[in-house]
Design a protein around this motif. Structure first.
Motif, PDB file in Angstrom:
ATOM      1  N   GLY A 108     -10.204  26.461  13.630  1.00 24.35           N
ATOM      2  CA  GLY A 108      -9.153  25.136  14.549  1.00 24.35           C
ATOM      3  C   GLY A 108      -9.614  24.242  14.947  1.00 24.35           C
ATOM      4  N   ALA A 109     -11.126  24.056  14.919  1.00 21.12           N
ATOM      5  CA  ALA A 109     -11.127  22.789  14.979  1.00 21.12           C
ATOM      6  C   ALA A 109     -11.127  22.458  13.745  1.00 21.12           C
ATOM      7  N   ALA A 110     -11.935  23.125  13.098  1.00 23.49           N
ATOM      8  CA  ALA A 110     -12.484  22.847  11.494  1.00 23.49           C
ATOM      9  C   ALA A 110     -10.951  22.033  10.491  1.00 23.49           C
ATOM     10  N   PHE A 111      -9.973  23.147  11.278  1.00 23.99           N
ATOM     11  CA  PHE A 111      -8.546  22.792  10.276  1.00 23.99           C
ATOM     12  C   PHE A 111      -7.970  21.456  10.958  1.00 23.99           C
ATOM     13  N   LYS A 112      -8.721  21.079  12.156  1.00 23.68           N
ATOM     14  CA  LYS A 112      -8.151  19.714  12.692  1.00 23.68           C
ATOM     15  C   LYS A 112      -8.629  18.860  12.780  1.00 23.68           C
ATOM     16  N   ALA A 113     -10.051  19.234  12.150  1.00 24.07           N
ATOM     17  CA  ALA A 113     -11.059  18.052  11.607  1.00 24.07           C
ATOM     18  C   ALA A 113     -10.303  17.369  10.054  1.00 24.07           C
ATOM     19  N   GLY A 115      -7.457  17.674   9.130  1.00 24.16           N
ATOM     20  CA  GLY A 115      -5.901  17.437   9.070  1.00 24.16           C
ATOM     21  C   GLY A 115      -6.341  15.923   9.376  1.00 24.16           C
ATOM     22  N   LEU A 116      -7.037  15.569  10.426  1.00 23.93           N
ATOM     23  CA  LEU A 116      -7.171  13.965  10.455  1.00 23.93           C
ATOM     24  C   LEU A 116      -8.534  13.372   9.429  1.00 23.93           C
ATOM     25  N   ALA A 117      -9.073  13.885   8.531  1.00 25.57           N
ATOM     26  CA  ALA A 117      -9.779  13.358   7.988  1.00 25.57           C
ATOM     27  C   ALA A 117      -8.486  13.227   7.104  1.00 25.57           C
ATOM     28  N   GLY A 118      -7.712  14.017   6.473  1.00 23.96           N
ATOM     29  CA  GLY A 118      -6.621  13.958   5.556  1.00 23.96           C
ATOM     30  C   GLY A 118      -5.662  12.765   6.111  1.00 23.96           C
ATOM     31  N   LYS A 119      -5.067  12.468   7.297  1.00 24.83           N
ATOM     32  CA  LYS A 119      -4.858  11.490   8.059  1.00 24.83           C
ATOM     33  C   LYS A 119      -4.979  10.593   7.136  1.00 24.83           C
ATOM     34  N   LEU A 120      -6.506  10.449   7.989  1.00 26.07           N
ATOM     35  CA  LEU A 120      -7.346   8.730   7.913  1.00 26.07           C
ATOM     36  C   LEU A 120      -6.964   8.428   6.534  1.00 26.07           C
ATOM     37  N   ALA A 121      -7.198   9.401   5.466  1.00 22.25           N
ATOM     38  CA  ALA A 121      -7.008   9.225   4.085  1.00 22.25           C
ATOM     39  C   ALA A 121      -6.137   8.607   3.755  1.00 22.25           C
ATOM     40  N   LYS A 122      -4.973   8.774   4.477  1.00 23.92           N
ATOM     41  CA  LYS A 122      -3.348   8.751   3.765  1.00 23.92           C
ATOM     42  C   LYS A 122      -3.351   7.449   4.318  1.00 23.92           C
ATOM     43  N   ALA A 123      -3.730   6.825   5.909  1.00 20.19           N
ATOM     44  CA  ALA A 123      -3.952   5.376   6.466  1.00 20.19           C
ATOM     45  C   ALA A 123      -4.611   4.305   5.557  1.00 20.19           C
ATOM     46  N   GLY A 124      -5.266   4.880   5.265  1.00 20.28           N
ATOM     47  CA  GLY A 124      -6.697   4.144   4.274  1.00 20.28           C
ATOM     48  C   GLY A 124      -5.911   3.429   2.915  1.00 20.28           C
ATOM     49  N   THR A 125      -4.912   4.751   2.498  1.00 15.15           N
ATOM     50  CA  THR A 125      -4.073   4.177   1.442  1.00 15.15           C
ATOM     51  C   THR A 125      -2.807   3.145   1.512  1.00 15.15           C
ATOM     52  N   VAL A 126      -2.843   3.332   2.610  1.00 13.35           N
ATOM     53  CA  VAL A 126      -1.812   2.610   2.953  1.00 13.35           C
ATOM     54  C   VAL A 126      -1.777   0.878   3.326  1.00 13.35           C
ATOM     55  N   VAL A 127      -3.093   1.145   4.493  1.00 12.14           N
ATOM     56  CA  VAL A 127      -4.090  -0.084   4.490  1.00 12.14           C
ATOM     57  C   VAL A 127      -3.998  -1.089   3.030  1.00 12.14           C
ATOM     58  N   LYS A 128      -4.833  -0.204   2.869  1.00 15.14           N
ATOM     59  CA  LYS A 128      -5.560  -0.292   1.259  1.00 15.14           C
ATOM     60  C   LYS A 128      -3.816  -1.199   0.507  1.00 15.14           C
ATOM     61  N   GLY A 129      -2.813  -0.781   0.231  1.00 16.26           N
ATOM     62  CA  GLY A 129      -1.567  -1.343  -0.528  1.00 16.26           C
ATOM     63  C   GLY A 129      -1.359  -2.327  -0.300  1.00 16.26           C
ATOM     64  N   LEU A 130      -1.361  -2.295   1.339  1.00 14.02           N
ATOM     65  CA  LEU A 130      -0.554  -3.655   2.415  1.00 14.02           C
ATOM     66  C   LEU A 130      -1.405  -4.531   2.423  1.00 14.02           C
ATOM     67  N   THR A 131      -3.025  -5.179   2.126  1.00 11.91           N
ATOM     68  CA  THR A 131      -3.420  -5.719   1.800  1.00 11.91           C
ATOM     69  C   THR A 131      -4.167  -6.649   0.719  1.00 11.91           C
ATOM     70  N   HIS A 132      -3.368  -5.406  -0.008  1.00 10.25           N
ATOM     71  CA  HIS A 132      -3.710  -5.856  -1.605  1.00 10.25           C
ATOM     72  C   HIS A 132      -3.306  -7.268  -2.405  1.00 10.25           C
ATOM     73  N   PRO A 133      -4.690  -7.357  -2.671  1.00 12.94           N
ATOM     74  CA  PRO A 133      -4.526  -9.615  -3.308  1.00 12.94           C
ATOM     75  C   PRO A 133      -3.288 -10.181  -3.880  1.00 12.94           C
ATOM     76  N   HIS A 134      -3.288  -8.737  -4.820  1.00 13.66           N
ATOM     77  CA  HIS A 134      -2.138  -9.547  -5.871  1.00 13.66           C
ATOM     78  C   HIS A 134      -0.635  -8.810  -5.083  1.00 13.66           C
ATOM     79  N   ARG A 135      -0.073  -8.499  -4.358  1.00 13.04           N
ATOM     80  CA  ARG A 135       1.100  -8.131  -3.883  1.00 13.04           C
ATOM     81  C   ARG A 135       1.708  -9.054  -3.574  1.00 13.04           C
ATOM     82  N   HIS A 136       3.031  -9.478  -4.114  1.00 14.65           N
ATOM     83  CA  HIS A 136       3.624 -10.505  -3.946  1.00 14.65           C
ATOM     84  C   HIS A 136       5.122  -9.717  -2.889  1.00 14.65           C
ATOM     85  N   HIS A 137       6.345 -10.791  -1.814  1.00 15.34           N
ATOM     86  CA  HIS A 137       6.838 -10.265  -1.388  1.00 15.34           C
ATOM     87  C   HIS A 137       7.930  -9.653  -1.868  1.00 15.34           C
ATOM     88  N   THR A 138       8.843  -8.585  -2.156  1.00 21.29           N
ATOM     89  CA  THR A 138       9.584  -8.633  -3.762  1.00 21.29           C
ATOM     90  C   THR A 138      11.400  -8.040  -2.619  1.00 21.29           C
TER      91      THR A 138
END
Length: 145
Positions: A108-113, A115-138
């Protein structure tokens, strides 16, 4: 730690447990044996984990032997818990429950770890998308230009 032959013989020829010698174990005998079962179950889990790692390593050694034609030595089985073997049904039951609970908790602890790693990776993708230098507000926050 490696036992000498004299120590091994002494352990093998030791007097039987008072629980085995007593036809009618007391309540305290069962309590003590339940404690032995907890230790035996923990050691049984550790033994299983070490043997699993050794078996996986042996697969690699076998593949190496097959590829190179060599004959490397392999890992043997370990046995941690013979001296802690319970003497009663209560001890055996406690041992089995303990070994299962430790394995279940570790899994259970391994699966939780993971799952947490997957959530952190997903959060990193969202942050990367929000801070992309060529992003324009449309009006669409996910649109990148």
């Amino acid at each position: 730690m490696v036992l000498s032959q004299a120590d091994f013989d002494r352990i093998q020829n030791a007097d039987p447990s008072p629980i085995l010698a007593n036809e009618d174990p007391s309540f305290l005998d069962y309590v003590r044996d339940a404690g032995r079962g907890v230790v035996h179950g923990g050691l049984g889990f550790a033994e299983s984990a070490v043997n699993l790692a050794g078996d996986v390593a042996n697969l690699g050694i076998d593949a190496y032997d097959y590829a190179t034609g060599s004959d490397a030595s392999e890992f043997g089985e370990v046995d941690f818990n013979d001296s802690w073997k319970p003497k009663t049904f209560v001890g055996d039951l406690t041992s089995g429950i303990t070994q299962f609970a430790i394995g279940f908790g570790a899994t259970g602890a391994a699966f939780k770890a993971v799952g947490l790693a997957g959530k952190l990776a997903k959060a990193g993708t969202v942050v990367k998308g929000l801070t992309h230098p060529h992003r324009h507000h449309t009006g669409n926050d996910t649109a990148l230009v």
